[in-house]
Design an enzyme around this catalytic site. Sequence first.
Site, PDB file in Angstrom:
ATOM      1  N   GLN A 168       3.265 -11.269  -9.624  1.00 22.83           N
ATOM      2  CA  GLN A 168       3.740 -10.441  -8.515  1.00 22.83           C
ATOM      3  C   GLN A 168       5.165 -10.914  -8.244  1.00 22.83           C
ATOM      4  OE1 GLN A 168       3.180  -7.719  -6.799  1.00 22.83           O
ATOM      5  NE2 GLN A 168       4.962  -8.195  -5.546  1.00 22.83           N
ATOM      6  N   PRO A 295      -3.093  -9.988  -4.331  1.00 23.37           N
ATOM      7  CA  PRO A 295      -2.714 -10.268  -2.941  1.00 23.37           C
ATOM      8  C   PRO A 295      -2.206  -9.071  -2.152  1.00 23.37           C
ATOM      9  CG  PRO A 295      -0.994 -11.014  -4.426  1.00 23.37           C
ATOM     10  CD  PRO A 295      -2.150 -10.583  -5.284  1.00 23.37           C
ATOM     11  N   GLY A 297      -1.782  -4.492  -1.778  1.00 21.97           N
ATOM     12  CA  GLY A 297      -2.470  -3.248  -2.076  1.00 21.97           C
ATOM     13  C   GLY A 297      -2.058  -2.717  -3.432  1.00 21.97           C
ATOM     14  N   GLU A 300       4.642  -1.384  -7.438  1.00 23.80           N
ATOM     15  CA  GLU A 300       5.208  -0.274  -8.198  1.00 23.80           C
ATOM     16  C   GLU A 300       5.845  -0.704  -9.509  1.00 23.80           C
ATOM     17  OE1 GLU A 300       6.239  -1.558  -5.290  1.00 23.80           O
ATOM     18  OE2 GLU A 300       8.401  -1.434  -5.004  1.00 23.80           O
ATOM     19  N   HIS A 324       1.720   6.214  -2.987  1.00 24.78           N
ATOM     20  CA  HIS A 324       2.814   5.355  -2.514  1.00 24.78           C
ATOM     21  C   HIS A 324       3.512   4.656  -3.693  1.00 24.78           C
ATOM     22  CE1 HIS A 324       4.718   2.493   0.395  1.00 24.78           C
ATOM     23  NE2 HIS A 324       4.663   1.697  -0.659  1.00 24.78           N
ATOM     24  N   GLU A 325       2.731   4.023  -4.534  1.00 22.11           N
ATOM     25  CA  GLU A 325       3.343   3.286  -5.656  1.00 22.11           C
ATOM     26  C   GLU A 325       4.041   4.247  -6.619  1.00 22.11           C
ATOM     27  OE1 GLU A 325       3.565   0.430  -4.812  1.00 22.11           O
ATOM     28  OE2 GLU A 325       1.852   0.274  -3.453  1.00 22.11           O
ATOM     29  N   HIS A 328       7.446   5.232  -5.443  1.00 25.17           N
ATOM     30  CA  HIS A 328       8.481   4.231  -5.726  1.00 25.17           C
ATOM     31  C   HIS A 328       9.200   4.506  -7.054  1.00 25.17           C
ATOM     32  CE1 HIS A 328       8.443   1.263  -2.561  1.00 25.17           C
ATOM     33  NE2 HIS A 328       7.142   1.040  -2.652  1.00 25.17           N
ATOM     34  N   GLU A 347      11.005   0.984   1.165  1.00 24.42           N
ATOM     35  CA  GLU A 347       9.658   1.215   1.698  1.00 24.42           C
ATOM     36  C   GLU A 347       9.557   2.372   2.696  1.00 24.42           C
ATOM     37  OE1 GLU A 347       7.190   0.112   0.253  1.00 24.42           O
ATOM     38  OE2 GLU A 347       8.022  -1.580  -0.887  1.00 24.42           O
ATOM     39  N   ASP A 404      10.174 -12.379   2.448  1.00 23.04           N
ATOM     40  CA  ASP A 404       8.840 -11.998   2.902  1.00 23.04           C
ATOM     41  C   ASP A 404       8.799 -11.761   4.410  1.00 23.04           C
ATOM     42  OD1 ASP A 404       7.151 -11.727   0.742  1.00 23.04           O
ATOM     43  OD2 ASP A 404       5.660 -13.120   1.570  1.00 23.04           O
ATOM     44  N   TYR A 412       8.559  -0.058   6.756  1.00 25.88           N
ATOM     45  CA  TYR A 412       7.660   1.002   6.314  1.00 25.88           C
ATOM     46  C   TYR A 412       7.607   2.152   7.320  1.00 25.88           C
ATOM     47  CZ  TYR A 412       5.700  -1.994   2.637  1.00 25.88           C
ATOM     48  OH  TYR A 412       5.535  -2.768   1.528  1.00 25.88           O
TER      49      TYR A 412
HETATM   50  N1  BES Z   1       6.495  -2.892  -3.015  1.00 28.05           N
HETATM   51  C1  BES Z   1       5.401  -3.030  -2.130  1.00 28.05           C
HETATM   52  C2  BES Z   1       4.764  -4.373  -2.172  1.00 28.05           C
HETATM   53  C3  BES Z   1       5.649  -5.558  -1.823  1.00 28.05           C
HETATM   54  C4  BES Z   1       6.715  -5.450  -0.969  1.00 28.05           C
HETATM   55  C5  BES Z   1       5.358  -6.777  -2.371  1.00 28.05           C
HETATM   56  C6  BES Z   1       7.518  -6.561  -0.703  1.00 28.05           C
HETATM   57  C7  BES Z   1       6.136  -7.866  -2.102  1.00 28.05           C
HETATM   58  C8  BES Z   1       7.231  -7.769  -1.275  1.00 28.05           C
HETATM   59  C9  BES Z   1       4.344  -1.971  -2.392  1.00 28.05           C
HETATM   60  O1  BES Z   1       4.855  -0.753  -2.784  1.00 28.05           O
HETATM   61  C10 BES Z   1       3.629  -1.714  -1.103  1.00 28.05           C
HETATM   62  O2  BES Z   1       4.267  -1.301  -0.187  1.00 28.05           O
HETATM   63  N2  BES Z   1       2.329  -1.960  -1.055  1.00 28.05           N
HETATM   64  C11 BES Z   1       1.517  -1.721   0.121  1.00 28.05           C
HETATM   65  C12 BES Z   1       0.781  -0.446   0.002  1.00 28.05           C
HETATM   66  C13 BES Z   1       1.226   0.675   0.821  1.00 28.05           C
HETATM   67  C14 BES Z   1       0.340   1.873   0.729  1.00 28.05           C
HETATM   68  C15 BES Z   1       1.796   0.439   2.151  1.00 28.05           C
HETATM   69  C16 BES Z   1       0.480  -2.819   0.180  1.00 28.05           C
HETATM   70  O3  BES Z   1       0.398  -3.606  -0.744  1.00 28.05           O
HETATM   71  O4  BES Z   1      -0.251  -2.878   1.156  1.00 28.05           O
HETATM   72 ZN    ZN Z   2       5.895   0.159  -1.185  1.00 28.37          ZN
END
Ligand code: BES
Ligand code: ZN
Length: 635
Positions: A168, A295, A297, A300, A324-325, A328, A347, A404, A412
Site C-alpha cells: 500500500q 487496511p 477500503g 486505485e 470510487h477507485e 480515480h 479525493e 496521513d 473527501y
Molecule cells: N486513495 C484512497 C486511499 C488512500 C488515501 C490510501 C490516502 C492512503 C492514503 C482510496 O481511493 C480511497 O479513498 N479509499 C476509501 C474508499 C472510498 C469509497 C472512500 C477507503 O479506503 O475507505
Molecule cells: Zn479515493
Amino acid sequence: MPEYNFTQRMKHYFLVLATGVFLASCQNTASIEDHNTVADSTVVKDLHTQSNADRVSIKHLDLDIAVDFKKREIAGSATWTIANEKHTDSILLDTYDLTIDSVKVDGRTASFRLGSFVPHLGQVLAIPITNETEKLTIFYKTGRNARALQWLTPEQTLSKSHPFLYTQSESIYARSWIPAPDGPGIRFTYNARVSVPAHLMALMSASNPQQKNDSGIYHFEMDLPVPAYLLALAVGDLRFRAVDARTGVYAEPSMIDKAAHELADLGRMVTTAESLYGPYRWGRYDVLVLPPGFPIGGMENPRLTFATPTIIAGDRSLVNLIAHELAHSWSGNLVTNATWNDFWLNEGFTMYFERRISEAMNDKGYADMLWELGYQDLVAEVDRIGKDSKDTRLKLDLTGRDPDDGLTDIAYEKGAHFLKLIENNVGRQRFDSFLRHYFDEHAFKTMNTRDFLSYLDSHLIKGDKELAAKLRVNEWVYGTGIPSNVPRVDQDRFEKVDEQRGKFLKGTTPAELTTQGWTTHEWLHFLRGLPRPLPQEEMTRLDQAFHFTQSGNSEIADLWFVMSLAAHYEAAYPEMQTFLSEVGRRKFIEPLYEEMMKSGQQNMARELYRQYRPNYHPLAQMTLDEIVGYKEPDR
Ligand code: BES
Ligand code: ZN
C-alpha cells in the site's frame, strides 16, 4: 539557482530536511541565509519528498526483485533511467528502512550516501552523477519496518494454505519498498521482473498475467507515466475471472466466485464512467479482492484496483467503493494532486465522480442517499477536528507532518460538496463539459489547488460576479468549517426511514415497521439516527427482528458493533470479536477500539488488540497503537 558541488548540495539538503546528526559531520556549517535560500527556492515544493526530481529528469524504472516470504523481505535492484539536463551533480531519492547494498552508475560501481533518518520521510539516498549519466542501478533490500508491506501468514488468508503479500504505497510508503523519487508530482513509466515462490501469482499496477506460471517469474509493464504512490504489488494464491473483454476480477480461489458475482457490473461501470468524463485511458480495468487484513477500503492502483473483501456483501450494495477507485483513473491517476496538501483534488473529485457513476448506474434517489450519508460524515468530522481548525480547510498544510494526517473527510466530503455546489450553480451540462476538458487538458500532469482555482476562473466563472458570489470559492478552499452555502440533496428515501425510526422510538415493535426493500444505505441511516447508547432492551428487540449481529454486511455490522459497545450489549460481542480478528480495514476497526476505550471497556480493548494486532497492517497498527495505548514489548 547557482550550481553547487556534491558536498555543498548534500549539506543544503540535509540542513533543510534532516536532523543534526549528519550536520555534525559536515565541514562548513552553512549559515541561516543558505538555509533560507534553499527553503524559499522552488527546489523543495513538495515537502514530503527529499528527491530532486526537479533538477534531474527521471523517466523510467526497471525493477528486478525477488519476494522472500521466509525472510519477509523484497530484494533486488531498481534501475532508473534519467536525463541530467540541468547538469546537477547528484540525484536524490527517497528511501525508508531500506538497506542499500551497492549502486552502479552507467554500469560502474559508484559511491552513494544515505542521509540521517527524518521522521515520516525516511532517509535520502544521494548518488553522484555526471551530465551524461543515463542509468543508475540500486541494489537493495527492504527492512522489517517497511510501512507499505503487509506479509500474511497462510492462516491470515482465506485459503489458509499459502502466504500472501501486498503493498500500500499511498501516500509516501513506496519508498519503503523501492528507492524512488516519491512525490505525487513526479511521474515515470516502469517495467518489472518479479520472482516469487513457484506456486504463487504476482500482480502489479501494470499489465498483468491471468494465470500462474511454473517458474514464479512474472514480467510487468506500465507504459504510461505514473507517480510512485501508484506502484503496487500483490503476491498470493490468486485466480482470475473475466467479467467482459476489458474487465475482470482476481481473488483467492475460495473468493473468486463471490467476487465475480458481486462485480458482474464492472464492464458497465467503466463505460458509464467514460460516458461522463471521456475515454478510460489505461487499457484493462481489473479488481483484486484481497484478504480481509487489507487496511483500507480500496486503492486505485492503475489497471488493478486493490479492494477489501468487506465490500463483497452478496447483494452488490457496496460496489460504489469500486466506482470510487475506478473514478480515480481520471481524478488522481490522470490528473494528480501536486502535493499531499492538494489531496482534495484527488479525493474530493473522486467522491463527486463516484456518486455521478452511482447515479447513472442506479438512480438519483440512490445517489442522494450516498450524498446525505457523506454530508453526515462531513458534519461529524468537522465536529471532531473543530470547526476553526486549519485542518478543515480544503487546501491543507501538512508541513512537518505525516501526510496521513490529511486523510480525513474534509478532502473527501468537503471537497465533493464544493464540486456539487458548483454543479448546482452552473448546471450539470456545463459542469460536465468543464470537467471533461479539465481531465483532457491535464492528462498525465499534476495539479495544485491554486492552478485549479485559476482554471475554474478562466473556464467556468469567467468574471461572472453573481456566480462568484454564490460559490464563495475562497471560503471553501482556504476557510475553515462548513460554509453556509453547502448543498444538500433531496431526502425522499431517508424521510421514510426517519419516520420508521421515529415510530420505533415511540414504542412500535420492530416487526411492525415498514422496512421492505430497504438497502444497506437505508439501514445505515436508520442506525445512525438512533440514540447512543440505546437501552439494552431496545438493542435486543432490534436484533431479534433484524439480526444485525449476524449481518453479513460489513458496513451494517460494524456500525451495529459500535452501538453494541456503547450499550454494553454483550450478545453481539462474540461476533464482534470474530470481525476484529479478521478484518483489518482501518475505517471499521478504529471506531470499535475507540468506543471500547471511551465506554469503560479499556481492558477488553487492550486484550483484543494484543491478540489481533499481528493481523493488522503496519499503518493500521500505527493508528491503533495510539488509540489503545499499546507499547511494543522489548525485543
Ligand atoms: N486513495 C484512497 C486511499 C488512500 C488515501 C490510501 C490516502 C492512503 C492514503 C482510496 O481511493 C480511497 O479513498 N479509499 C476509501 C474508499 C472510498 C469509497 C472512500 C477507503 O479506503 O475507505
Ligand atoms: Zn479515493
